[in-house]
Scaffold this motif. Structure first.
Motif, short mmCIF file in Angstrom:
data_model
loop_
_atom_site.label_atom_id
_atom_site.label_comp_id
_atom_site.label_asym_id
_atom_site.label_seq_id
_atom_site.Cartn_x
_atom_site.Cartn_y
_atom_site.Cartn_z
N PHE A 235 0.84 -1.19 0.00
CA PHE A 235 0.00 0.00 0.00
C PHE A 235 0.88 1.25 0.00
O PHE A 235 2.08 1.17 0.29
N GLN A 236 0.27 2.37 -0.35
CA GLN A 236 0.95 3.65 -0.34
C GLN A 236 0.29 4.54 0.68
O GLN A 236 -0.93 4.54 0.84
N LYS A 237 1.12 5.29 1.40
CA LYS A 237 0.61 6.28 2.35
C LYS A 237 1.58 7.45 2.33
O LYS A 237 2.80 7.26 2.44
N ASP A 238 1.05 8.64 2.18
CA ASP A 238 1.88 9.86 2.15
C ASP A 238 3.03 9.73 1.16
O ASP A 238 4.18 10.03 1.47
N ASP A 239 2.72 9.25 -0.04
CA ASP A 239 3.70 9.09 -1.13
C ASP A 239 4.84 8.12 -0.81
O ASP A 239 5.90 8.17 -1.42
N GLN A 240 4.64 7.24 0.16
CA GLN A 240 5.62 6.21 0.48
C GLN A 240 4.99 4.85 0.23
O GLN A 240 3.80 4.65 0.50
N GLN A 241 5.80 3.92 -0.27
CA GLN A 241 5.34 2.55 -0.52
C GLN A 241 5.70 1.68 0.69
O GLN A 241 6.78 1.81 1.26
N TYR A 242 4.78 0.81 1.07
CA TYR A 242 4.98 -0.10 2.19
C TYR A 242 4.55 -1.51 1.79
O TYR A 242 3.74 -1.69 0.89
N ILE A 243 5.09 -2.48 2.50
CA ILE A 243 4.61 -3.85 2.40
C ILE A 243 4.34 -4.33 3.81
O ILE A 243 5.10 -4.01 4.74
N GLN A 244 3.24 -5.03 3.98
CA GLN A 244 2.86 -5.54 5.30
C GLN A 244 2.73 -7.05 5.24
O GLN A 244 2.11 -7.59 4.33
N PHE A 245 3.34 -7.71 6.21
CA PHE A 245 3.28 -9.16 6.36
C PHE A 245 2.49 -9.50 7.62
O PHE A 245 2.70 -8.87 8.67
#
Length: 78
Positions: free
Chosen positions: A28-38
């Motif tokens: 997902f993206q939040k505040d123009d940053q990409q993240y991955i969640q496990f």
């Protein structure tokens, strides 16, 4: 839940292989940053089936650090 910001190598207290569990992930993206969640789930023998156990997230910096650790540990090609 935790956003991992850095990794630190330590010496093991004891070495053992843990039982297997399932893990799902999403990006997902939040505040123009990409993240991955496990998210990992308890073992099949757990009293409450399919209950989420641990959740962790990586941003681009911590993902790159993890890639570097995995490449070094398992001697993977770049």
């Amino acid at each position: 839940m935790a956003l991992i910001k850095n990794f630190e190598k330590r010496e093991p207290v004891r070495e053992s292989v843990h039982g297997t569990v399932d893990c799902d992930y999403y990006t997902f993206q939040k505040d123009d940053q990409q993240y991955i969640q496990f998210s990992t789930y308890g073992s099949r023998d757990r009293q409450i089936k399919n209950k989420q156990s641990q959740v962790f997230q990586l941003d681009k910096q911590s993902a790159q650090e993890l890639i570097d650790i995995l490449q070094t540990t398992f001697k993977l090609a770049d």
